[in-house]
Design a protein around this motif. Sequence first.
Motif, PDB file in Angstrom:
ATOM      1  N   ASN A 661      -3.217   2.946  -1.058  1.00 37.59           N
ATOM      2  CA  ASN A 661      -2.216   1.915  -1.357  1.00 37.59           C
ATOM      3  C   ASN A 661      -1.629   1.440  -0.028  1.00 37.59           C
ATOM      4  O   ASN A 661      -1.062   2.230   0.730  1.00 37.59           O
ATOM      5  CB  ASN A 661      -1.121   2.481  -2.271  1.00 37.59           C
ATOM      6  N   THR A 662      -1.816   0.148   0.274  1.00 37.81           N
ATOM      7  CA  THR A 662      -1.387  -0.386   1.574  1.00 37.81           C
ATOM      8  C   THR A 662      -0.067  -1.131   1.471  1.00 37.81           C
ATOM      9  O   THR A 662       0.237  -1.993   2.296  1.00 37.81           O
ATOM     10  CB  THR A 662      -2.467  -1.324   2.125  1.00 37.81           C
ATOM     11  N   CYS A 663       0.701  -0.832   0.431  1.00 45.00           N
ATOM     12  CA  CYS A 663       1.986  -1.517   0.263  1.00 45.00           C
ATOM     13  C   CYS A 663       2.867  -1.247   1.494  1.00 45.00           C
ATOM     14  O   CYS A 663       3.032  -0.103   1.909  1.00 45.00           O
ATOM     15  CB  CYS A 663       2.658  -1.015  -1.017  1.00 45.00           C
ATOM     16  N   GLY A 664       3.392  -2.319   2.102  1.00 40.47           N
ATOM     17  CA  GLY A 664       4.233  -2.195   3.302  1.00 40.47           C
ATOM     18  C   GLY A 664       3.430  -2.167   4.585  1.00 40.47           C
ATOM     19  O   GLY A 664       3.999  -2.037   5.674  1.00 40.47           O
ATOM     20  N   ALA A 686     -13.286  -6.020  -1.214  1.00 38.78           N
ATOM     21  CA  ALA A 686     -13.012  -7.100  -2.159  1.00 38.78           C
ATOM     22  C   ALA A 686     -11.596  -6.947  -2.649  1.00 38.78           C
ATOM     23  O   ALA A 686     -11.340  -6.342  -3.696  1.00 38.78           O
ATOM     24  CB  ALA A 686     -14.002  -7.071  -3.314  1.00 38.78           C
ATOM     25  N   MET A 687     -10.604  -7.448  -1.832  1.00 33.11           N
ATOM     26  CA  MET A 687      -9.198  -7.403  -2.230  1.00 33.11           C
ATOM     27  C   MET A 687      -8.529  -8.656  -1.660  1.00 33.11           C
ATOM     28  O   MET A 687      -8.586  -8.914  -0.445  1.00 33.11           O
ATOM     29  CB  MET A 687      -8.521  -6.130  -1.715  1.00 33.11           C
ATOM     30  N   ALA A 688      -7.938  -9.434  -2.534  1.00 27.68           N
ATOM     31  CA  ALA A 688      -7.374 -10.734  -2.165  1.00 27.68           C
ATOM     32  C   ALA A 688      -6.383 -10.584  -0.998  1.00 27.68           C
ATOM     33  O   ALA A 688      -5.473  -9.755  -1.049  1.00 27.68           O
ATOM     34  CB  ALA A 688      -6.686 -11.380  -3.368  1.00 27.68           C
ATOM     35  N   GLY A 689      -6.593 -11.404   0.084  1.00 27.67           N
ATOM     36  CA  GLY A 689      -5.688 -11.421   1.233  1.00 27.67           C
ATOM     37  C   GLY A 689      -6.019 -10.407   2.297  1.00 27.67           C
ATOM     38  O   GLY A 689      -5.384 -10.396   3.344  1.00 27.67           O
ATOM     39  N   GLY A 705      -4.174  -7.357   6.371  1.00 26.93           N
ATOM     40  CA  GLY A 705      -3.712  -8.111   5.227  1.00 26.93           C
ATOM     41  C   GLY A 705      -2.441  -8.875   5.570  1.00 26.93           C
ATOM     42  O   GLY A 705      -1.881  -8.738   6.652  1.00 26.93           O
ATOM     43  N   PRO A 706      -1.916  -9.676   4.648  1.00 25.39           N
ATOM     44  CA  PRO A 706      -0.704 -10.466   4.886  1.00 25.39           C
ATOM     45  C   PRO A 706       0.524  -9.575   4.947  1.00 25.39           C
ATOM     46  O   PRO A 706       0.552  -8.476   4.370  1.00 25.39           O
ATOM     47  CB  PRO A 706      -0.661 -11.396   3.681  1.00 25.39           C
TER      48      PRO A 706
END
Length: 842
Positions: A661-664, A686-689, A705-706
């Motif tokens: 999980n790359t949240c943050g 394959a993961m948006a952004g 990622g963003p």
Amino acid sequence: CGTSSCSFNVTINNSPVISACPGNITQCNNHVATWTNPTSTNGGTVVCSPSSGSTFASGTTVVTCTATNLCGTSSCSFNVTINNSPVISACPGNITQCNNHVATWTNPTATNGGTVVCSPSSGSTFASGTTVVTCTATNLCGTSSCSFNVTINDSPVISACPGNITQCNPVATFSTPTATGYPAATVTCSPASGSTFAAGDNTVTCTATNTCGSSSCTFNVHINSAPVIGACPSNITQCNNHVATWTNPTATNGGTVVCSPASGSTFTSGTTVVTCTATNSCGTSTCSFNVTINDSPVGSASNVVICNGTSSNVPLNSTVVGTTFSWTHVVTVGSVIGGNDCSSNCGTNISDILTNLGNVHGVVEYTVTPTSPLGCVGTPFIVDVTIGAAPATPVITGPNTICGLTTATYSVAAIPEATNYNWTITTGGSAMTIASGQGTTSINVNISSNNINLFVVSVVASNDCGNSGTTTLNITKKPRVPGAITGPTSTCGQNTATYSIAPVFSATSYLWTLPAGMNVVSGTGTTSITVSIASSFVVGLVKVAAVNACGYVPGVSLSVTGNVTIAPVAIFGTANVCGVTSGTYSVAAVFGATGYQWTATGTGMSISGPSTGLSVTVLTDGVHGGTLSCAGTNVCGTGSPRTRALSVAAIQPGVIAGPTNTCGMTTATYSVASVGTGYIYNWSLAMAGWSITSGQGTTSITVTGPATGTSASGLLKVTSTNSCGNTSLYRTMAVTYCHNSIAMDNAGESGSTFSNIYPNPTSSEFTIDVTIDKQQSSIYNQQLIMEIYDVLGNLVVHQKHEVVNGTNILKTNIEQFNNGIYFVRLIDVDGNVIYTERMMKQ
């Protein structure tokens, strides 16, 4: 001149005219008809045809009469009719019928025009019995008739039966009833009058019978018999009680039973006959039994003492002459056999042959019961028989090995009731002699220095009643060395074998030692054993030692080869030969193998140098794989091979390391361990952004990622490609961005797609559609594992689903689950999670 004349006649004739013909003629049964012919004028001659007096046929014949002259004819005619009497045809057959008085039939016919009339006519009512019916045919010439019988029968009706009969005489007579009906009925009664009847009720049936049926009636004959008394009570015999009681017998046929003397009477000593009499109106019946009053005898006997194996010989006495005795016995001291119980025809003397099995005296106690000649039992009394015993067998103590000794002492414990001890040396000759102590409980012996290895010392205890058993003690020195073992040295394919040695001097037993896989079946401790051989037995030593009290002496062992060897545990060496042209492979030594057989198969693959040792050198072309096998060999043949695949396939990377999980986060690093030199690693995400920004082709990548954005999920995959151009299976990791790690993109492995769960929410069943492209998907024609977890992380479903090329519909029923949230995921055969989604049960 005169005249001259002549003359002639002129005759005028007329045709004849016939007179009237005769009248028509009719006659019966006469076929000859006569008449007078008519006449005619003018000289006509009359002729009739047929002529008078002719025979005529039955019926009408025309008769023509003709008158004839020169001028012509004249005729007339009349009829002649011949009639016959009628002839009637056969009458109907006789008619017989029961209880129907109206009889019908078909009238017969008649010839010659006869009219037939029957009397009485068909359909008439006839009286009982036989009526003659006459049928008559009539015409002008007469009549003809026939007749038959009409018989009307009636079923019998029996008259009243005789009244019921009751009498004592078993022979009963009565009048047989009569019966109406036609023909006359025969009446019989069963049983017949004058029969002998059984006691009690007897039904008599009288039956009237004729051709139309039967009729019956019944009455009862009751025979009262004289009473039959039941069995009398058994004879009564009692002692010292002069009042006897019993239950009177019963009697049949209402008899009243009286016994004399009556039950409860007082009887004198001796035997009294009691007579019981049953009485009723038809007579009496009796039976009798005896009441015997006896006095009890008093018996006695004296105790006796005997030796073992002799007769007890105990005289028995009584105060009543002619008393008989019975007895039982019990052993009260020691162990004695031969005592007998006696219940009848015992005599007046107890003569049992008694044997004392013990070694001290025994006592047999007899309980004797006297019985008077009239059957009166006296008070039992007791008499004892004491049986003297031979001494017990002694037990010798002393050294049973005399290795290096010149003297020794041997003794026994004192035996109860023994008066003497007789010692002998039965084996060993003059090498061992008794120095002192003969006749006592202990002896001293001298031992010579010769090489005799076995001595036997014996002793017997004795007294006036006999000798004890002989006890012996074997005294030994160490045995000699066993000789060679005989038996098969190779047991290839055998499951049993026998091994033996020659007997060894001084040995008392033999100790066999077997290798693992062999077990003794029979012969333990002897010179010959039979062994079972397990399929796992390969090679080992069979050993034997001779044993006695001084120790044991081992012999020469025998090497035995069993079955072929087991497969080597493993083949050591590189498994991937991509780019490798030469490699060394080896195995650990295999138990029982005397050699090894190596085999290499595959394009461009061969063994260089020797192939019968623990290792070999394998040459390959570096671009093709194959197999390498090795098996152990021995005299029994070649064992099972161990095979190892030599592959040029790419190796699937191991587990991907990195955050799930790359949240943050805006960047993340993912890596796998190296699978070998010369490999290129192909990563995809394959993961948006999010995208791979560095490390493509290596074991470690960085993804970017963003800084902000919506939640996303996807699949990170990596494969490896080797120098042979082969690409491995994917290794995957589900990655989310600001998710609860339970939702993924709808894309799974490359070449496969997954539908969302539907329906979702669901109350019973949900479905996931999985579409497989066999050209691209690594899970084609394999299994998928479906796992379902509850919100607490408990695994509640673990299912296997077979998937094939095309669309696969995976259905799962969760009707039994509690309502709530569940997490569903699919796992491929390599353990990779390739799909996750949240599902609601409601």
